[in-house]
Structures are given as structure tokens and as C-alpha cells.
Design an enzyme around this catalytic site. Structure first.
Site, PDB file in Angstrom:
ATOM      1  N   HIS A 143      44.317  40.530  51.589  1.00 59.63           N
ATOM      2  CA  HIS A 143      43.238  39.833  50.915  1.00 59.63           C
ATOM      3  C   HIS A 143      43.239  38.362  51.336  1.00 59.63           C
ATOM      4  O   HIS A 143      44.273  37.708  51.355  1.00 59.63           O
ATOM      5  CB  HIS A 143      43.385  39.953  49.396  1.00 59.63           C
ATOM      6  CG  HIS A 143      43.056  41.324  48.901  1.00 59.63           C
ATOM      7  ND1 HIS A 143      43.738  42.430  49.321  1.00 59.63           N
ATOM      8  CD2 HIS A 143      42.105  41.767  48.056  1.00 59.63           C
ATOM      9  CE1 HIS A 143      43.235  43.506  48.727  1.00 59.63           C
ATOM     10  NE2 HIS A 143      42.250  43.127  47.956  1.00 59.63           N
ATOM     11  N   LYS A 583      35.559  40.820  36.963  1.00 55.71           N
ATOM     12  CA  LYS A 583      34.249  40.319  37.380  1.00 55.71           C
ATOM     13  C   LYS A 583      33.131  41.040  36.634  1.00 55.71           C
ATOM     14  O   LYS A 583      32.079  40.470  36.362  1.00 55.71           O
ATOM     15  CB  LYS A 583      34.084  40.484  38.893  1.00 55.71           C
ATOM     16  CG  LYS A 583      32.796  39.888  39.456  1.00 55.71           C
ATOM     17  CD  LYS A 583      32.889  39.699  40.963  1.00 55.71           C
ATOM     18  CE  LYS A 583      32.925  41.032  41.672  1.00 55.71           C
ATOM     19  NZ  LYS A 583      31.603  41.692  41.686  1.00 55.71           N
TER      20      LYS A 583
END
Length: 922
Positions: A143, A583
Site C-alpha cells: 500500500h 470510509k
């Protein structure tokens, strides 16, 4: 002696800062040095008096030439990195101090864990049972939040070593001057090294960067830690038969994670497995080569066992110089056999066999198990003639490393999105004439079609058919996985993770694809179906988490899939995603839904008679599931950590945890300790929620969800606000990772990856993913119930899950800076009404959340529980404030059309420097 444990740290930071200052003055001149020093002093004064220094800093910096601003940015970036290094050295110094002075065992250490188990009377047999089955697997991912170059990490490691040496010297020792000179050379090297990469990382670069941690720490740390664990069990519980050799195993997604990354292809996967095999076998070959030199015992002085003599005689080594050295001859023969094995296992198109070839060729080992058996012969023989110490120091670590890392080094997971799988399956079914409209089928009909395919020995793939590019690519990756398993063994590719898993068909589609390449065998002639790897659904959104237990029950009820689970030892792994759920619904809602989903999954697995292993997709930040791992694991629902856990290690946290043996030891020991405690203790001992706590938490989660969604998804202006106030668009220009920032070509928040979402909010210091909605939730629930506030405080005291939530939120609230965020809004958000409305909501929610955090914890300091972090932040804030001021002004210039190369470089440097100062940024 030092007056406080922090004085040593402060002295180290001042020393490194002074040396850097001297180098800046020498390299860039007095004017630049004086500017940096005046800015630093202004930032320190502002923080000391709890006053915003933004305007003072802006006036000092805004009129400076861009070349000088770049020097200022670089100076504060290096200051942050050097402070981070000093902190890491200090933590290890304190750990050594506590051990040397027999201090109370520190929470999160194995000593403290076994002390706790002894104190509550846990049975020795139970402990041994847990240790034997223990499996902790950190999985390194690519990531893109690691902004530091490997070159820089290497220099910082050297600085840490020098600091360690220097701290052990007497104040009057002349060697102090030598150490300072070495520090100066390394810091000068940093100053003249580019912070930013010239080009974007390729997947092959990410593979190689991750592999550096094995030689840096993991080859040394993991075998030693597993042996230490066995020794503690023997010392504390008298158990001599505990086996912790499988307690820690590393995993990786780099080169196997295709979700949203079109650059991960069959060729890349082949490279990843090839490099893994090269590094693992290279380590074992080097060890055998070294042992063949060092074990020089003479048969004129000792008598080896008959088995060892036979091993030496079979080696083919007829050198007259080693005629009386059976161990050397035996090990040279073992080296030759492993070298031949490596020639078969290592893909010649990827790498050559590392190290010098043997003088005499031998037949290859058929597996690593044969090497282990030969090492056992060497070990046993040494112990028969008074060489037990040699066996313990030389052979036991070599054998343990060979058993742990094998030929595979680490397990490479495959991962792909469920929507891709269904497209490939539809293409295969249509071309095979099975069903031409698979994508139009209802879920029950899909399951029926897929189950029938899994029960059939017939393959769908037809060499003469014309398939879509996506189908060809996906099957190519799976073919490569099958070849790797055949070449290296099943430990090379142990899991297939399904992103955005929602239904049973999502899982069965992968099973059909695995069958196509031979990694799954259908039932035949009374033999049940079997799989060579685990199929792992990943539940990510709030809705998918809520339905995860029902989905698991339906999966395990499928007659064919249940056979596959049985073939994997009646164990089903499930991954839960912290990032996307956050999120989707905000911090409080995400945390509760993850907790509730785990509890429900445990119950569903118990009913089905299957062992559950949970795989936690955590990031570095609290907004992506980060925070202290020890507390996080102990805060999971009772029964959810049953001797086994996997979790992702992402981005900048990989270097923070594994760049040195000391850091790796501390991190892995923490994971082991928490997993052991969670597995040995009952629900009451772990702090199960009292009656009513769950209902209250559900109310809070629902209310926080509504508040968060109304801001992020309920205001059409929010996307523009987010894109304006954060440097998200500019982050995409940093050369930090191979994956695109969004899954689709879209500006929607839904399509933005969770990492740049969190990274962006961190840059402007608002960090809303980790707290927004919590204050409103506490306020609303308390308004409906006069006893709620008192219950919140009780939950904080008595329930580890809630304690961890509040403490982690406090950590982020301490890093959040509304004054800094306001500066970003005032300068970068052009529409005044949008700026006023949305920033006003954020500011009001922050005030509410800080107030409730104080009421719940009883302290106005959000870091009252973590004085070490509080000290760390106070050290680094003066370095961050000027960086924020410069970033805002540079972003404004760039967005106004000034695309000068130095302006763009300045923006990139500030993004890098702020991420460094915050430490866990994405």
C-alpha cells in the site's frame, strides 16, 4: 545519571539536530541556516505558549525564494526523520534497561503475558496446546504510504547503530568524538541525497524492497523469538515439549494482489515467487556454507554418531585436508544437495542459484524436510560428545530457520475483486456452452450452476475458444500460481482473498477458477473434493459486515464447499476490512460493526463445527484500523482470536516495525503475547461487555453513522471541498507505489481508495476518518438517557474494546489541529459558502468530540494514557508547523497556474515531510 527517562532522548534529538544544523550552515550558507533556525524557534515558541504560529511562520517564509524554501522543507524533513530514529533507539534502550534491572515486565511482552497466565492459574497443558497451534502471520502489503527510499532507510539504520554505541560510552571517552564524526558523515550523506524518487515504483521494486526486511531482521528475529517462546514455557510451566516453530510466519500481497492494480500480471507473480525462493534458499545455502567452515571438530578428538559418519561418507568430499573432519564433510554434502534442490526450485529466468556452487555435485533433496532430517542428525551427533552448546548455538537456529522459511520464504496471497471473478466465470460458461447469461442469474441460480461445475471433473476452458482479455489475464495468473505450487510447494501460495465478497457465489466462483488450473480437485470415486489453498472472503463495507455471518453459514452449508473446508483441516479463514468500512460509515460505526461481525462469525463457525481464523486488514492509521496492536487484539470478541491470527502490515509501518532486529522483535513479541492471552483467557478474564454495553454501542454506532454519512455523502459540495482542502490530487504525483489512487476513473469518494482518503486528511491535520461523528453520537445518546454519560465512563473502564476505541481516538484528536486545518480551508477552498458550511461542521464536531473524550476518560489530555506518544508529538510539532504553512502556499501557487518544476517538487517534499512527521499517515 539522567533525571528522567526522556532526558536521554532529548539529548539525542538535540545532538542530531545540532549536527544537521552545522551541515546546513556549511552546505547552504549562513542565511539559510538562520532562516531555518528562526522558523524553528518561532514554531517552538508558539507551541510552548499554546498559540498558533501560522501567521508568524507565513510572514517569515512566504517571500523567500523557492530554492531557499526547498532547503527549509528538506531540513525539517530530515529533522523529523532523525527524531524518529532517536525515538526508536530510545525505546530499545528503555527495553534493555527494564530487562537488565529486572523491572516489572512491560505489557505486551512475553514475560508479562506468562506472568499473567501463571497468576490466574492457567493449566500448563492448556498453554502447551495453545503454543503448539499458535499461528501469527503478519502480511506485508504494498500500500502506497511508504514515502521513504530504501537508501535513506539504510543510512538511518547506520545512524541508529552509532547512537546505540555512543550511548554506551562514558561522557569523557574519546570515542564520543569518533561517534559524532560518524554521525556527521551519515547526516551529510542524507543532506546530499534526494528525498524523492525520480520515478514511480514498479511492482518488481516493491517486491524487492519488501524482501530487504528478511536480511535486515526477520531471518534473525523469527527463529530466535520462537525458541525464546519455547524456553519461557519450559521455565514458567515446566513443559519441555512445546513446539513454537510455526508460531510466526510471514505473508505477502506484493505481486499477488491484483485488486485494482493492472500491473500485477502472471509474469509479476512469477517474479515474486521466484524472488521469494531465491532469498529463502540463498539464506539456507549461506548458512550451510558457513557451518561447513566453522564445525571443524576432528574425529581424532571426538566420536560422531554412525548416522553423522554415514552422512559425511555420502558427501563425496574426499579432500585429504578434511579426512578427519566429519562435520565439515557432512555439511558440504548437505550444501551440495540443497544447491541441486535450488537449481530445480528457482526459476532460471528469474534468478541464478545464489552463492558458490559445490565442488562435488550431489542428488537434490526431494524436499526441505530431507534437509531438516539431516540437520537433526548433525544436532544429535554434536550432543553425544559434549557439543550441546554448539548444537544450540549453530545447528538449532539453522534448522529452525529452514523449517520456518522453507523454500517459499513467505506465503504470497492472491487477491482480486469479486466483480472480476464473475466476469471471467461468465466468459468461461458462455464459451463452454453451459450458460450464456450467467451475469443475469439470481444468486440461488448462480450457486446452483457453480456447485454443479465443482462436482464435475470436466474443465470449462477450451484452447480453441476466444476469451476476453480479462479472462486470459486472470487465468494466466492462476496458471502461474499452480506452477509455483508444483515447483516450490503449497506454502508458496496459501490463500486466495476475494475483495468485496458479498455472497456465496463470490466464493464458489473462485473455487471453479482454482479447479480450472488444478489447485482444486473435484470429488471422484468416493474421494471428497479438496483444495490446495484457502479461499478467503473479504467483507469490507458496513452492509457486508452485517451480513457476513449469514454469508458464512450459507457457504459452509454448501455440500461441495464444505468438503473443501474439510480438506483444509476444517478451518475457514475470513478477512475483515477496516479501511473501506471506515470510509463507508465512519470510525465509531466501523469499529462496532467489525466487532459485532467477528462475534457473529465466531458463532456461525461454531455452529458449523469449523475453526475460524480471522484476517485483519488493518492500516497504519486509526482511521484504517491502526493503533497499538496488543490492545487491539485483546479488545477483539472472546473466541475470535483462537490461537491464530493474520493481519496486514502496510506502507510506512513496515519500516517502522521491521527495519531492525530490535523493532521486529518488539512488534512480533507484542503480536504473540496478545494472541496467547486471547487464546488462554476466558471471556470474563478478557473483559467481556457487561449487560447493556452492546445495546449502547449499537446506538452510538447508528447515530455516528448517520452523522458521518450526512457530511461525507449527504452534501454534494463535499467532494470539491475534500479535493480542495487536501493535496489528494498532488499525492498521486508522488513516486510511492504502483497502484492507482482510485479503483475507477472517478472523483467520487466511493471509488477513492481508503489509503489516499486517510492520507489526504492527515496532510491537512483534520483526520476526520478517525473521529468524525463520535461527538454527535455521544451527545445524541446522552440526550435520550440521563445515565448514558455515566455508562460511557463505565464502558471505558470495564470494556477493553471501548477502551481501545476511545484511546485510539484520543491519539488522533491529539494529532488533529483545527488551526492548521483552517489555514488549508481559508487558502485552498475557494467557495466561501462551502468553506464556511463544511469546515464549520468539522470544527463544531471536533469541539464536541474533544469534550466527550474528556468526559469519558476524565482527563482533558487526550494522551493521558500514553505519555510516551505525548512527548513524541511535542518533539515533532515544531517541525510540522512550518511544513504545513509552506505546503498550503505552494499548493495555492500551483493551482493558480504556477507549474514551475521547483513548485511541484516543493509540494511533493512537504507531503513526504508531513507524512514522516506524523509517522502513521495512511
Amino acid at each position: 545519571m539522567f533525571d528522567s527517562p526522556y532526558e536521554e532522548l532529548s539529548n539525542d534529538i538535540r545532538l542530531l539536530g545540532r549536527i544537521l544544523g552545522d551541515i546546513v550552515r556549511e552546505q547552504s550558507g549562513d542565511e539559510t541556516f538562520e532562516l531555518i533556525e528562526s522558523v524553528r524557534q518561532a514554531a517552538v515558541a508558539g507551541r510552548r505558549h499554546d498559540e498558533s504560529a501560522v501567521e508568524v511562520l507565513r510572514s517569515a517564509l512566504s517571500d523567500q525564494p523557492i530554492e531557499q524554501q526547498l532547503d527549509v522543507i528538506r531540513a525539517f524533513d530530515w529533522l523529523s526523520l532523525l527524531a524518529n530514529t532517536a525515538e526508536d533507539v530510545h525505546l530499545e534502550r528503555r527495553r534493555r534497561f527494564h530487562r537488565a534491572h529486572r523491572s516489572t515486565a512491560q505489557p505486551g511482552s512475553l514475560d508479562a503475558t506468562f506472568e499473567r497466565l501463571r497468576s490466574i492459574g492457567v493449566d500448563a497443558g492448556e498453554v502447551v496446546g495453545v503454543i503448539d497451534a499458535l499461528s501469527v502471520s503478519p502480511v506485508i502489503t504494498a500500500h502506497p504510504t511508504e514515502v521513504r527510499r530504501q537508501t535513506i532507510l539504510d543510512v538511518l539504520r547506520e545512524i541508529a547503530e552509532v547512537l546505540n554505541e555512543r550511548n554506551g560510552l562514558d561522557a569523557n571517552d574519546p570515542a564520543i568524538d569518533d561517534a559524532d564524526a560518524r554521525l556527521g558523515v551519515n547526516i551529510l550523506s542524507l543532506w546530499q541525497t534526494a528525498i524523492l524518487r525520480l520515478s514511480k515504483l514498479r511492482v518488481r521494486d516493491e517486491i524487492n524492497e519488501a524482501l530487504r526486511y528478511y536480511s535486515a531482521s526477520l531471518f534473525e528475529t523469527i527463529p530466535a523469538l520462537s525458541r525464546h517462546l519455547e524456553q519461557i514455557v519450559e521455565d514458567d510451566f515446566g513443559a519441555i515439549d512445546a513446539d513454537a516453530s510455526a508460531a510466526v510466519s510471514m505473508g505477502s500481497w506484493i505481486g499477488g494482489d491484483r485488486d485494482g492494480n493492472p500491473l500485477v500480471t502472471a509474469e509479476v507473480m512469477r517474479l515474486a515467487i521466484g524472488r521469494h525462493t531465491h532469498v529463502a534458499l540463498g539464506h539456507h545455502l549461506a548458512t550451510l556454507h558457513r557451518l561447513g567452515r566453522e564445525l571443524s571438530m576432528s574425529a581424532r578428538l571426538i566420536t560422531p554418531t554412525m548416522e553423522l559418519t554415514a552422512l559425511a561418507d555420502a558427501s563425496g568430499d574426499d579432500s585429504r585436508f578434511r579426512a578427519d573432519e566429519p562435520y565439515r564433510r557432512a555439511l558440504r554434502g548437505m550444501h551440495a544437495r540443497l544447491y541441486a534442490f535450488a537449481e530445480d526450485a528457482i526459476d532460471p529466468d528469474i534468478d541464478e542459484v545464489p552463492g558458490p556452487p559445490p565442488a562435488v555435485r550431489q542428488d537434490a533433496y526431494s524436499s526441505i524436510d530431507e534437509l531438516l532430517a539431516d540437520l537433526d542428525i548433525v544436532d544429535a551427533s554434536l550432543r553425544t560428545h559434549g557439543g550441546a552448546a554448539l548444537a544450540d548455538a549453530q545447528i538449532e537456529p539453522a534448522r529452525r530457520a529452514a523449517a520456518i522459511f522453507g523454500a517459499h520464504l513467505c506465503g504470497l496471497d492472491m487477491r482480486q475483486n469479486s466483480s472480476v471473478h464473475e466476469g471471467v466465470i461468465a466468459d468461461l460458461l458462455a464459451n463452454a456452452g453451459v450458460h450464456g447469461e450467467y451475469l443475469t442469474l439470481a444468486e440461488a441460480d448462480r450457486v446452483e450452476v457453480l456447485t454443479a461445475e465443482l462436482a464435475s471433473p470436466r474443465l470449462l476452458r477450451n484452447p480453441s475458444a476466444t476469451y476476453a482479455d480479462q479472462t486470459i489475464s486472470e487465468l494466466g495468473v492462476l496458471d502461474e500460481a499452480a506452477r509455483s505450487v508444483a515447483r516450490v510447494g503449497p506454502r508458496a501460495v496459501p490463500h486466495y482473498v476475494i475483495s468485496m465478497a458479498e455472497t456465496v457465489s463470490d466464493v464458489l466462483e473462485v473455487a471453479v477458477l482454482l479447479k480450472e488450473v488444478g489447485l482444486l480437485e473435484p470429488a471422484r470415486a468416493g474421494r471428497p473434493a479438496s483444495a490446495q489453498l484457502d479461499i478467503v472472503p473479504l467483507f469490507e463495507t458496513i452492509g457486508d459486515l452485517a451480513q457476513s455471518a449469514a454469508t458464512l453459514t450459507a457457504m459452509l452449508s454448501n455440500p461441495v464447499y464444505s468438503q473443501l473446508v474439510a480438506s483444509r483441516g476444517d478451518r475457514q479463514e475470513v478477512m475483515i476490512g477496516y479501511s473501506d468500512s471506515n470510509k463507508d460509515g465512519g470510525y465509531l460505526s466501523s469499529q462496532w460493526n467489525l466487532f459485532a461481525a467477528q462475534a457473529a462469525l465466531v458463532e456461525a463457525a461454531d455452529v458449523a463445527g469449523v475453526r475460524l481464523r480471522l484476517f485483519h486488514g488493518r492500516g497504519g492509521t486509526v482511521g484504517r484500523g491502526g493503533g497499538p496492536a496488543y490492545q487491539a487484539i485483546l479488545a477483539q470478541p472472546p473466541g475470535s482470536v483462537d490461537r491464530s491470527i493474520r493481519l496486514t502490515e502496510q506502507g510506512e509501518m513496515v519500516a517502522a516495525k521491521y527495519s531492525t532486529p530490535a523493532l521486529a522483535r518488539r512488534n512480533l513479541e507484542t503480536l504473540l503475547s496478545a494472541t496467547i492471552e486471547s487464546s488462554c483467557l476466558n471471556a470474563e478474564q478478557l473483559g467481556a461487555p457487561a449487560d447493556g454495553f452492546g445495546d449502547t454501542m449499537q446506538q452510538l454506532a447508528d447515530t455516528a453513522f448517520t452523522a458521518y454519512r450526512s457530511l461525507v455523502y449527504g452534501d454534494d459540495r463535499f467532494v470539491d471541498f475534500f479535493r480542495s482542502i487536501t493535496p489528494t490530487n498532488e499525492i498521486a504525483t508522488l513516486n510511492v507505489g504502483s497502484r492507482p489512487a482510485s479503483r475507477k476513473k472517478s472523483l467520487a469518494i466511493e471509488d477513492l481508495r481508503a489509503i489516499p482518503w486517510v492520507f489526504g486528511w492527515t496532510q491537512c491535520r483534520l483526520m476526520i476518518p478517525a473521529w468524525y461523528g463520535a461527538g454527535s453520537a455521544f451527545e445524541a445518546v446522552a440526550a435520550q438517557d440521563d445515565t448514558a454519560a455515566e455508562r460511557f465512563a463505565q464502558m471505558y473502564t470495564d470494556w477493553p474494546f471501548f477502551t481501545a476505541i476511545i484511546n485510539n481516538m484520543g491519539m488522533v484528536l491529539a494529532k488533529t489541529d483545527i488551526d492548521i486545518g483552517r489555514r488549508y480551508a481559508d487558502v485552498l477552498v475557494e467557495d466561501a459558502t462551502t468553506r464556511s458550511d463544511i469546515f464549520g461542521r468539522i470544527e463544531a464536531e471536533h469541539t464536541l468530540t474533544r469534550g466527550w473524550h474528556e468526559r469519558i476518560t476524565g482527563s482533558p489530555d487526550p494522551l493521558a494514557d500514553n505519555p510516551l506518544l505525548a512527548r513524541s508529538l511535542s518533539n515533532r510539532y515544531p517541525y510540522l508547523d512550518p511544513l504545513h504553512v509552506m505546503q498550503v502556499d505552494l499548493l495555492r501557487r500551483y493551482r493558480d497556474g504556477d507549474h514551475d518544476e521547483l513548485i511541484e517538487r516543493g509540494i511533493q517534499l512537504t507531503i513526504n515531510a508531513i507524512a514522516t512527521g506524523i509517522r502513521n499517515s495512511g
